[in-house]
Design an enzyme around this catalytic site. Structure first.
Site, PDB file in Angstrom:
ATOM      1  N   ARG A  28       0.740  -1.314  -0.084  1.00 35.09           N
ATOM      2  CA  ARG A  28      -0.114   0.189  -0.116  1.00 35.09           C
ATOM      3  C   ARG A  28       0.975   1.394   0.124  1.00 35.09           C
ATOM      4  O   ARG A  28       0.473   2.248  -0.187  1.00 35.09           O
ATOM      5  CB  ARG A  28      -0.956  -0.009   1.204  1.00 35.09           C
ATOM      6  CG  ARG A  28      -1.884  -0.900   1.135  1.00 35.09           C
ATOM      7  CD  ARG A  28      -2.849  -1.256   2.740  1.00 35.09           C
ATOM      8  NE  ARG A  28      -1.668  -1.498   3.535  1.00 35.09           N
ATOM      9  CZ  ARG A  28      -1.851  -1.679   4.692  1.00 35.09           C
ATOM     10  NH1 ARG A  28      -3.170  -1.431   5.184  1.00 35.09           N
ATOM     11  NH2 ARG A  28      -1.156  -2.054   5.626  1.00 35.09           N
ATOM     12  N   ARG A  29       2.113   1.281   0.620  1.00 39.27           N
ATOM     13  CA  ARG A  29       2.827   2.354   0.506  1.00 39.27           C
ATOM     14  C   ARG A  29       3.771   2.614  -0.664  1.00 39.27           C
ATOM     15  O   ARG A  29       4.887   2.024  -0.818  1.00 39.27           O
ATOM     16  CB  ARG A  29       3.742   2.212   1.702  1.00 39.27           C
ATOM     17  CG  ARG A  29       2.998   2.473   3.295  1.00 39.27           C
ATOM     18  CD  ARG A  29       3.666   2.221   4.553  1.00 39.27           C
ATOM     19  NE  ARG A  29       3.884   0.957   4.634  1.00 39.27           N
ATOM     20  CZ  ARG A  29       4.574   0.309   5.615  1.00 39.27           C
ATOM     21  NH1 ARG A  29       4.925   0.950   6.474  1.00 39.27           N
ATOM     22  NH2 ARG A  29       4.802  -0.969   5.498  1.00 39.27           N
TER      23      ARG A  29
ATOM     24  N   TYR B 123      -5.004 -13.978  15.008  1.00 38.25           N
ATOM     25  CA  TYR B 123      -4.031 -14.084  14.190  1.00 38.25           C
ATOM     26  C   TYR B 123      -3.868 -15.595  13.895  1.00 38.25           C
ATOM     27  O   TYR B 123      -3.535 -15.877  12.808  1.00 38.25           O
ATOM     28  CB  TYR B 123      -3.020 -13.376  14.804  1.00 38.25           C
ATOM     29  CG  TYR B 123      -1.508 -13.375  13.891  1.00 38.25           C
ATOM     30  CD1 TYR B 123      -1.420 -12.957  12.874  1.00 38.25           C
ATOM     31  CD2 TYR B 123      -0.523 -14.471  14.341  1.00 38.25           C
ATOM     32  CE1 TYR B 123      -0.341 -12.728  11.849  1.00 38.25           C
ATOM     33  CE2 TYR B 123       0.466 -14.446  13.502  1.00 38.25           C
ATOM     34  CZ  TYR B 123       0.535 -13.849  12.220  1.00 38.25           C
ATOM     35  OH  TYR B 123       1.722 -13.888  11.650  1.00 38.25           O
TER      36      TYR B 123
ATOM     37  N   GLY C 262       9.061 -18.622  12.727  1.00 36.75           N
ATOM     38  CA  GLY C 262       8.834 -18.137  14.159  1.00 36.75           C
ATOM     39  C   GLY C 262       9.311 -16.737  13.942  1.00 36.75           C
ATOM     40  O   GLY C 262       8.812 -15.763  13.333  1.00 36.75           O
TER      41      GLY C 262
ATOM     42  N   VAL D 133      10.465 -13.038  13.737  1.00 32.93           N
ATOM     43  CA  VAL D 133      11.354 -12.504  12.739  1.00 32.93           C
ATOM     44  C   VAL D 133      11.208 -10.919  13.037  1.00 32.93           C
ATOM     45  O   VAL D 133      10.030 -10.405  13.305  1.00 32.93           O
ATOM     46  CB  VAL D 133      10.535 -12.382  11.229  1.00 32.93           C
ATOM     47  CG1 VAL D 133      11.844 -12.153  10.436  1.00 32.93           C
ATOM     48  CG2 VAL D 133      10.194 -13.770  10.819  1.00 32.93           C
TER      49      VAL D 133
HETATM   50  P1  NDP Z   1       5.914  -6.085   8.270  1.00 32.97           P
HETATM   51  O1  NDP Z   1       5.113  -5.359   8.868  1.00 32.97           O
HETATM   52  O2  NDP Z   1       7.459  -5.785   8.245  1.00 32.97           O
HETATM   53  O3  NDP Z   1       5.559  -6.224   6.624  1.00 32.97           O
HETATM   54  C1  NDP Z   1       4.314  -6.428   6.299  1.00 32.97           C
HETATM   55  C2  NDP Z   1       3.937  -6.343   4.883  1.00 32.97           C
HETATM   56  O4  NDP Z   1       2.632  -6.296   4.369  1.00 32.97           O
HETATM   57  C3  NDP Z   1       4.143  -4.816   4.623  1.00 32.97           C
HETATM   58  O5  NDP Z   1       4.971  -4.835   3.326  1.00 32.97           O
HETATM   59  C4  NDP Z   1       2.853  -4.306   4.224  1.00 32.97           C
HETATM   60  O6  NDP Z   1       2.903  -3.304   3.341  1.00 32.97           O
HETATM   61  C5  NDP Z   1       1.987  -5.482   3.859  1.00 32.97           C
HETATM   62  N1  NDP Z   1       0.582  -5.265   3.988  1.00 32.97           N
HETATM   63  C6  NDP Z   1       0.008  -5.361   5.114  1.00 32.97           C
HETATM   64  N2  NDP Z   1      -1.281  -5.038   4.984  1.00 32.97           N
HETATM   65  C7  NDP Z   1      -1.607  -4.946   3.555  1.00 32.97           C
HETATM   66  C8  NDP Z   1      -2.657  -4.869   2.485  1.00 32.97           C
HETATM   67  N3  NDP Z   1      -3.837  -4.807   2.986  1.00 32.97           N
HETATM   68  N4  NDP Z   1      -2.304  -5.061   1.417  1.00 32.97           N
HETATM   69  C9  NDP Z   1      -1.153  -5.241   0.973  1.00 32.97           C
HETATM   70  N5  NDP Z   1      -0.056  -5.230   1.710  1.00 32.97           N
HETATM   71  C10 NDP Z   1      -0.204  -5.242   2.921  1.00 32.97           C
HETATM   72  O7  NDP Z   1       5.805  -7.586   8.639  1.00 32.97           O
HETATM   73  P2  NDP Z   1       6.700  -9.143   8.103  1.00 32.97           P
HETATM   74  O8  NDP Z   1       7.527  -8.697   7.078  1.00 32.97           O
HETATM   75  O9  NDP Z   1       7.042  -9.843   9.429  1.00 32.97           O
HETATM   76  O10 NDP Z   1       5.150  -9.686   7.771  1.00 32.97           O
HETATM   77  C11 NDP Z   1       5.103 -10.279   6.457  1.00 32.97           C
HETATM   78  C12 NDP Z   1       4.386 -11.849   6.539  1.00 32.97           C
HETATM   79  O11 NDP Z   1       5.116 -12.542   7.450  1.00 32.97           O
HETATM   80  C13 NDP Z   1       3.080 -11.609   7.204  1.00 32.97           C
HETATM   81  O12 NDP Z   1       2.002 -12.448   6.640  1.00 32.97           O
HETATM   82  C14 NDP Z   1       3.109 -12.087   8.508  1.00 32.97           C
HETATM   83  O13 NDP Z   1       1.991 -12.611   9.272  1.00 32.97           O
HETATM   84  C15 NDP Z   1       4.226 -13.278   8.378  1.00 32.97           C
HETATM   85  N6  NDP Z   1       5.029 -13.577   9.491  1.00 32.97           N
HETATM   86  C16 NDP Z   1       5.670 -12.938  10.249  1.00 32.97           C
HETATM   87  C17 NDP Z   1       6.422 -13.066  11.236  1.00 32.97           C
HETATM   88  C18 NDP Z   1       7.107 -12.127  12.145  1.00 32.97           C
HETATM   89  O14 NDP Z   1       7.740 -12.528  13.301  1.00 32.97           O
HETATM   90  N7  NDP Z   1       7.574 -11.273  11.676  1.00 32.97           N
HETATM   91  C19 NDP Z   1       6.556 -14.532  11.515  1.00 32.97           C
HETATM   92  C20 NDP Z   1       5.932 -15.249  11.129  1.00 32.97           C
HETATM   93  C21 NDP Z   1       5.065 -14.987   9.922  1.00 32.97           C
HETATM   94  P3  NDP Z   1       2.148  -1.781   3.372  1.00 32.97           P
HETATM   95  O15 NDP Z   1       1.713  -1.586   4.689  1.00 32.97           O
HETATM   96  O16 NDP Z   1       2.763  -0.888   2.440  1.00 32.97           O
HETATM   97  O17 NDP Z   1       0.798  -2.456   2.600  1.00 32.97           O
HETATM   98  C1  8X3 Z   2       4.021 -14.121  13.729  1.00 30.50           C
HETATM   99  C2  8X3 Z   2       5.016 -14.468  14.761  1.00 30.50           C
HETATM  100  O1  8X3 Z   2       5.117 -15.715  16.839  1.00 30.50           O
HETATM  101  O2  8X3 Z   2       3.772 -13.890  16.788  1.00 30.50           O
HETATM  102  O3  8X3 Z   2       3.656 -14.920  13.005  1.00 30.50           O
HETATM  103  O4  8X3 Z   2       3.106 -15.851  15.573  1.00 30.50           O
HETATM  104  S1  8X3 Z   2       4.190 -15.037  16.116  1.00 30.50           S
END
Ligand code: NDP
Ligand code: 8X3
Length: 259
Positions: free
Chosen positions: A39-40, A158, A189, A191
């Protein structure tokens, strides 16, 4: 041995930050051309510049909210000819909102998580995969989570969304059997990305505490796993990969150094 993904077209959702951004850079290093979305828009433009300045690949950056079904459909169906043949879809966009007990939780947060993590992933998949089926090749890589394997306190919705991603991954793999399209899930896990800042509505102090005393994964660690899946030869598939910090045994047990 790695199978080359040079010149392949990789579509990444949520490429503006964290795992999605790291995936974009990792695929660029492999010589893949990229459709980066999120979105950004200013962040997408910045990433486009970074990649095109450093790697000899083509990048298409497009502002896309995966929750908006019409926007997803018109973007995918309106892709210019040279971008239409998507080889790899990385369904990464997602978020968590809060860690409150379900019975007193903010319902708006539920809607956001369900609309993004489940419905958004479904919309993108629904519009991208038919082209893969038509061409008899493709690879869908979903970013699930350890939260799709276990549930934890305060994570009801979630965890439910990530359990849904696990179910969708398994079903889609069966739907696509024999059609040349592979389906994988990479399930991390902890990140350290913007995930916890978003989960706590911008409270950076609270977010920092999540990773206190541990060495969490980075977006790059997860991107490595995603690229590993994408670079298997066409006869092989990684169905599911769980990637954890070495100090995290599961969602309940993490070893933290005392400061
Ligand atoms: P970030 O918040 O750093 O990144 C999330 C990304 O998702 C951003 O680029 C954001 O972009 C995008 N996003 C969110 N909502 C929307 C939307 N409605 N449309 C399009 N893009 C969207 O988090 P992560 O990189 O950690 O997360 C990425 C994935 O990894 C997620 O699915 C998360 O659930 C999963 N995950 C993360 C973990 C962690 O511990 N961090 C562990 C396990 C899984 P923008 O806001 O610009 O739209
Ligand atoms: C995001 C990581 O540990 O909050 O999927 O489920 S956790």
């Amino acid at each position: 041995m790695n199978f080359s993904i040079k010149d392949k077209i990789v579509f990444i959702t949520g490429a503006t930050s964290g795992i999605g951004k790291a995936c974009a850079i990792a695929f660029a290093k492999e010589g893949s051309n990229l459709i980066i979305t999120g979105r950004r828009k200013e962040r997408l433009d910045e990433l486009l510049r970074l990649i095109t300045d450093n790697y000899n690949v083509k990048v298409l950056a497009h502002k896309l909210d995966v929750r908006n079904r019409r926007e997803v459909e018109s973007f995918v169906s309106g892709l210019p000819e040279k971008w239409r043949k998507i080889d790899i879809l990385v369904n990464n966009a997602g978020l968590g909102r809060g860690l409150n007990p379900l019975f007193e939780d903010d319902i708006e947060g539920w809607e956001e998580m369900i609309d993004t993590n489940i419905k958004g992933l479904l919309y993108v998949t629904r519009f991208v995969v038919p082209g893969m089926v038509e061409r008899g090749k493709g690879h869908v890589i979903n970013i699930g989570s350890i939260a799709g394997h276990e549930a934890y306190k305060g994570g009801g919705v979630y965890c439910a969304t990530k359990h849904a991603v696990a179910a969708i991954t398994k079903s889609l793999r069966m739907d696509l059997l024999g059609k040349g399209v592979r389906v994988s899930t990479v399930d991390p896990g902890m990140v350290e990305t913007e995930f916890s800042i978003v989960r706590f509505y911008g409270d950076e102090e609270k977010a920092k505490k999540v990773y206190e005393g541990i060495k969490p994964l980075t977006g790059e660690d997860v991107a490595d796993a995603v690229v590993f899946c994408a670079t298997r030869p066409p006869h092989a598939n990684i169905n599911e990969m769980i990637v954890m910090p070495a100090v995290q045994a599961n969602v309940f047990m993490t070893y933290r150094e005392q400061s």
